[in-house]
Design an enzyme around this catalytic site. Sequence first.
Site, PDB file in Angstrom:
ATOM      1  N   ILE A  93      44.386  32.653  33.228  1.00  0.00           N
ATOM      2  CA  ILE A  93      43.598  31.650  33.938  1.00  0.00           C
ATOM      3  C   ILE A  93      42.276  32.236  34.403  1.00  0.00           C
ATOM      4  CG2 ILE A  93      43.544  30.198  36.010  1.00  0.00           C
ATOM      5  CD1 ILE A  93      46.543  29.958  35.777  1.00  0.00           C
ATOM      6  N   CYS A  94      41.232  31.444  34.265  1.00  0.00           N
ATOM      7  CA  CYS A  94      39.930  31.779  34.852  1.00  0.00           C
ATOM      8  C   CYS A  94      39.400  30.504  35.499  1.00  0.00           C
ATOM      9  CB  CYS A  94      38.968  32.337  33.800  1.00  0.00           C
ATOM     10  SG  CYS A  94      38.483  31.154  32.544  1.00  0.00           S
ATOM     11  N   ALA A  95      38.109  30.406  35.708  1.00  0.00           N
ATOM     12  CA  ALA A  95      37.553  29.229  36.366  1.00  0.00           C
ATOM     13  C   ALA A  95      37.565  27.999  35.457  1.00  0.00           C
ATOM     14  CB  ALA A  95      36.134  29.519  36.854  1.00  0.00           C
ATOM     15  N   GLY A  97      38.085  28.390  31.589  1.00  0.00           N
ATOM     16  CA  GLY A  97      38.744  28.627  30.306  1.00  0.00           C
ATOM     17  C   GLY A  97      38.023  29.591  29.385  1.00  0.00           C
ATOM     18  N   ILE A 122      41.230  27.065  36.348  1.00  0.00           N
ATOM     19  CA  ILE A 122      41.664  26.701  37.701  1.00  0.00           C
ATOM     20  C   ILE A 122      41.103  25.339  38.096  1.00  0.00           C
ATOM     21  CG2 ILE A 122      39.860  27.728  39.149  1.00  0.00           C
ATOM     22  CD1 ILE A 122      43.559  28.382  39.708  1.00  0.00           C
TER      23      ILE A 122
END
Length: 136
Positions: A93-95, A97, A122
């Site tokens: 997971i990141c902000a 994708g 996220i």
Amino acid sequence: MEFLQQNIMWVALAAVSGGMLVWPMIAGGTVAHLTTAEATLLMNREDALVLDVRETGEWGSGHIHGARHITLGQLGNRMSEIEKFKDKPIIVICASGNRSSSACNQLKKAGFDKVYSLDGGISAWVGANLPLTTKS
């Protein structure tokens, strides 16, 4: 030959678009993406590891409960910390994708097989009204 000369733009467009479709296979494969619903199922049914690769400030503002935090820049040096999860699914997971796709490629090269990127990151998690925590 005359057809090619008269339709050079269309031929070039077809060649470029075909190349764009083939490029992911040549460049090392594609990254599997999950929706938030698919991610929660994987977390609940297969005890998937959630790996958050956002920066520390982003992590501190809220993250998924139980997630591990290793920034994308540190992932190569800290791979040994998650080595024991090679046989488990890993949801990265990141902000939004983008960084998670890069992290997935690193993990695949390191021998992790079941690697997934949360589609939308996220932001999608929050958009689905799923909970975040600020506790470590």
